[in-house]
Design a protein around this motif. Structure first.
Motif, short mmCIF file in Angstrom:
data_model
loop_
_atom_site.label_atom_id
_atom_site.label_comp_id
_atom_site.label_asym_id
_atom_site.label_seq_id
_atom_site.Cartn_x
_atom_site.Cartn_y
_atom_site.Cartn_z
N HIS A 107 39.87 40.99 34.26
CA HIS A 107 39.21 42.44 34.58
C HIS A 107 39.55 42.66 36.15
CE1 HIS A 107 39.06 42.94 30.88
NE2 HIS A 107 38.13 42.13 30.42
N MET A 108 40.36 41.73 37.60
CA MET A 108 40.07 41.54 38.08
C MET A 108 41.07 41.97 38.61
SD MET A 108 36.71 39.13 39.64
CE MET A 108 36.66 39.90 40.83
N ASP A 109 41.33 42.84 40.05
CA ASP A 109 42.44 43.34 40.34
C ASP A 109 42.76 41.59 41.34
OD1 ASP A 109 41.40 44.08 43.68
OD2 ASP A 109 41.22 45.73 42.18
N ILE A 110 43.92 42.14 41.99
CA ILE A 110 44.56 41.35 43.14
C ILE A 110 43.39 41.03 44.55
CG2 ILE A 110 46.75 40.95 44.43
CD1 ILE A 110 48.23 41.17 42.07
N GLU A 111 43.80 41.94 44.58
CA GLU A 111 42.08 42.16 45.96
C GLU A 111 41.06 41.62 46.16
OE1 GLU A 111 42.42 45.83 48.40
OE2 GLU A 111 45.67 45.36 47.88
N GLY A 170 47.87 46.87 42.85
CA GLY A 170 46.49 47.74 43.42
C GLY A 170 45.39 47.48 42.64
N ARG A 171 44.13 48.17 43.89
CA ARG A 171 42.92 48.16 43.20
C ARG A 171 42.52 48.39 41.30
NH1 ARG A 171 39.42 46.84 47.94
NH2 ARG A 171 37.94 48.32 47.33
N ASN A 172 41.62 47.97 41.02
CA ASN A 172 41.10 48.77 40.07
C ASN A 172 41.10 50.82 40.12
OD1 ASN A 172 41.34 46.85 38.66
ND2 ASN A 172 39.83 46.34 37.71
N GLY A 173 41.16 51.34 39.72
CA GLY A 173 41.14 53.02 39.88
C GLY A 173 42.04 53.70 40.68
N GLU A 174 43.23 53.44 41.14
CA GLU A 174 44.58 53.93 41.75
C GLU A 174 45.22 54.84 40.86
OE1 GLU A 174 44.20 54.69 44.87
OE2 GLU A 174 42.70 52.91 45.52
N SER A 207 49.23 43.66 36.16
CA SER A 207 48.60 42.35 35.63
C SER A 207 48.09 42.04 37.43
CB SER A 207 49.58 41.20 35.46
OG SER A 207 48.96 40.08 35.38
N HIS A 208 46.94 41.66 37.78
CA HIS A 208 46.24 40.85 38.52
C HIS A 208 46.51 39.46 38.99
CE1 HIS A 208 43.13 40.18 35.98
NE2 HIS A 208 42.22 38.66 35.94
N ASP A 209 47.19 39.06 38.25
CA ASP A 209 47.47 37.78 37.44
C ASP A 209 49.34 37.17 38.50
OD1 ASP A 209 48.26 34.73 36.65
OD2 ASP A 209 47.23 34.84 34.82
N ARG A 210 49.10 37.11 40.18
CA ARG A 210 49.99 36.14 40.76
C ARG A 210 50.86 35.27 40.12
NH1 ARG A 210 46.08 35.23 44.44
NH2 ARG A 210 44.61 34.20 42.65
N ASP A 211 50.35 34.55 39.65
CA ASP A 211 51.08 33.01 39.58
C ASP A 211 52.20 33.73 38.35
OD1 ASP A 211 50.78 29.82 39.05
OD2 ASP A 211 50.60 30.54 36.90
N PHE A 212 51.02 34.58 37.60
CA PHE A 212 52.61 34.93 36.12
C PHE A 212 52.80 35.76 36.76
CE2 PHE A 212 52.72 38.05 32.36
CZ PHE A 212 53.43 37.11 31.25
#
Length: 545
Positions: free
Chosen positions: A193-197, A360-364, A498-503
């Motif tokens: 549940h966390m975004d990349i940033e 992007g950040r959550n909520g954007e 997705s926030h999963d960079r590897d994926f």
């Protein structure tokens, strides 16, 4: 230094692990690995003091502060986000109040020579020494810094924690842990549940905090970036590697090959010894040699070869019916909730067969745009779907939206139509629901099992546009790899939040960045995008200077 001494855990006659020992040093950053059910979360709970071991103990110096972030938790619903995070410093405020209370009592008492008076002086002196040894810190500024880093905006600070989803409440709890500056931080799946940033900020925080960390995570890039040691829990014991996760995989394969070689040599020796015994067991001149070999076999400790988790998802998306050339076109689309503008004047074109990421950040507004494409919400502007578009949609809460009272089999049986109804058991087996698993109710399934079941529902009808909103939350690394390979081979259009960079790496060829009330197109993969973002950030810093 914290030591784990001869831990044994048994459940109903089954031994989860036995006599495991290791030491956690001051600056260790440890990845705790192992297949589902190996006992990773149980071990973390025992170190945290949230669960008791059957045997063994955890030893730590007096005053050691261990902070634990479980997978599932609930924060206080009555406080604001800021006040809840500030609870990290409640012990300091309590100490300050106690000192003031004791000083006031000293002012009003007149029994200066009494034992009680001297006890109060001793107590206030000890507390004051402890209080003034704490660095002079602007606690409010610290709370703000951590909340901003974890993705909150200033308008969130005064909102009640009850306004936020479970994922955001987990961030509030994580903020409290980070603000406490504990000696050991235990994190169980912190990046769900966390975004990349926010993940990148957490990586930087953990690598710079200088304290010990143990983390369980399915985010390969995250654990590779923060950990320097890997402890694997397998077959009731542990293996300790002074290596990152990627290096551990290589070392584990080498270890297993050595085990296999030693096992095969031992089995060959055992077979030859048994042949000798069988051949000469009635021969008087060989009696002592035969007896010696029988005793040797009785005492022999059989070499064990580490198990390989062979359960694997078999995933292939059906061929896509042909769609129009442009599945999604938006022209100056905008969306607001009351006075809150999410994004405005967004124009984008997605071509047939493209694989794109929304980041992007959550909520954007990532999920908001997805809902607009799915015609679930109203918006301003024009959004056009291409000819013959058939959409498969995996919502962020798809796993939790399954009917908990249905069994695994009923969940699929209720929506399957035609010939596919005769193959439901085969399909469930391909998704690692074998044997008695198909009779389990959804409510007893783990997060990963629910996600697999929700993805299976997507495969029951051929679609030519897949929209997946955070599909990898709760999936283990192997299942994520299988899903990624299947999506690479998918011949339709893919929109992936997705926030999963590897994926995302190697899967998407275009990135849409959500931020500052707008949507920006980047014609590149995720790694190039992240490198570009870092350059942008450096330029921003230079401009500020």
């Amino acid at each position: 230094m914290i030591s784990v001494d001869a831990l044994t855990v048994e459940f109903g006659g089954t031994t989860l692990f036995k006599d495991i020992s290791f030491v956690i040093n001051e600056k260790d950053r440890i990845a705790l690995m192992g297949k589902n059910g190996a006992g990773k979360s149980t071990l973390l709970k025992i170190i945290a003091g949230a669960q008791k071991a059957t045997k063994g103990k955890i030893s730590a110096p007096k005053g050691t502060n261990i902070a634990y972030l479980p997978q599932h938790l609930m924060t206080d619903n009555t406080r604001t986000v800021f006040d809840e995070a500030a609870q990290a410093f409640s012990h300091i405020h309590e100490m300050e109040s106690k000192i003031a209370e004791l000083n006031k009592e000293l002012e009003t008492r007149t029994d200066y020579e009494s034992e009680e008076y001297f006890k109060i002086i001793e107590e206030v002196s000890a507390l004051s020494e402890k209080f003034y040894s704490i660095e002079d810190t602007n606690f409010d500024a610290q709370v703000e810094k951590v909340l901003f880093g974890l993705g909150f905006v200033r308008d969130d600070f005064k909102r009640s924690t009850s306004d936020f989803s479970g994922g955001w409440r987990m961030r509030i709890e994580l903020a409290k842990i980070l603000l406490q500056n504990p000696d050991l931080i235990l994190l169980d799946e912190p990046t769900n549940h966390m975004d990349i940033e926010s993940i990148q900020w957490l990586e930087q925080f953990l690598t710079e905090c200088g304290k010990a960390v143990i983390v369980i995570s399915h985010d390969r890039a995250f654990i590779d970036n923060i950990t320097t040691r890997t402890i694997e829990v397998t077959m009731g014991r542990i293996y300790d590697y002074k290596a990152t996760y990627s290096n551990y995989l290589v070392l584990r394969q080498e270890r297993r090959e050595q085990q296999l070689k030693a096992y095969e040599e031992q089995q060959k020796m055992i077979a030859e010894t048994k042949q000798f015994i069988e051949r000469f067991k009635g021969t008087y001149s060989k009696t002592l040699q035969v007896q010696s070999r029988v005793k040797m076999l009785d005492k022999l400790e059989i070499i064990e070869v580490d198990e390989i988790d062979r359960s694997a998802l078999k995933l292939k998306f059906p061929p896509s019916p042909r769609s129009g050339s442009y599945p999604v076109i938006t022209d100056n689309i905008s969306k607001s909730y009351d006075d809150n503008l999410v994004f405005s004047n967004a124009s984008l074109t997605i071509e047939r067969g493209e694989k794109v990421a929304f980041v992007g950040r959550n909520g954007e507004g990532k999920s908001t745009l997805v809902k607009a494409i799915m015609n679930e919400i109203d918006f301003d502007g024009t959004l056009t779907l291409g000819h013959n578009i058939m959409t498969g949609y995996f919502a962020q809460n798809a796993a939790s939206m399954l009917d908990e009272e249905l069994t695994v089999f009923q969940t699929i049986d209720d929506i399957a139509v035609g010939d596919i109804r005769t193959k439901i058991k085969d399909m469930l087996g391909a998704f690692m629901f074998g044997g008695d698993d198909i009779t389990k109710k959804v409510k007893v399934l783990s997060g990963g099992e629910r996600t697999r079941l929700a993805i299976l529902k997507l495969l029951l009808e051929p679609v030519n546009m897949l929209i997946l909103d955070e599909p990898t939350n709760h999936l283990d690394m192997k299942t994520k790899d299988v899903l990624k390979d299947a999506l690479k081979n998918y011949d339709g259009t893919l929109i992936l939040v997705s926030h999963d960079r590897d994926f995302l790496d190697g899967l998407v060829e275009k990135v849409y960045e959500f931020g500052n009330k707008r949507i920006k197109e980047h014609l590149c993969g995720i790694n190039e995008f992240l490198e570009l973002k870092k350059m942008d950030n450096l330029k921003d810093i230079e401009k500020k200077k």
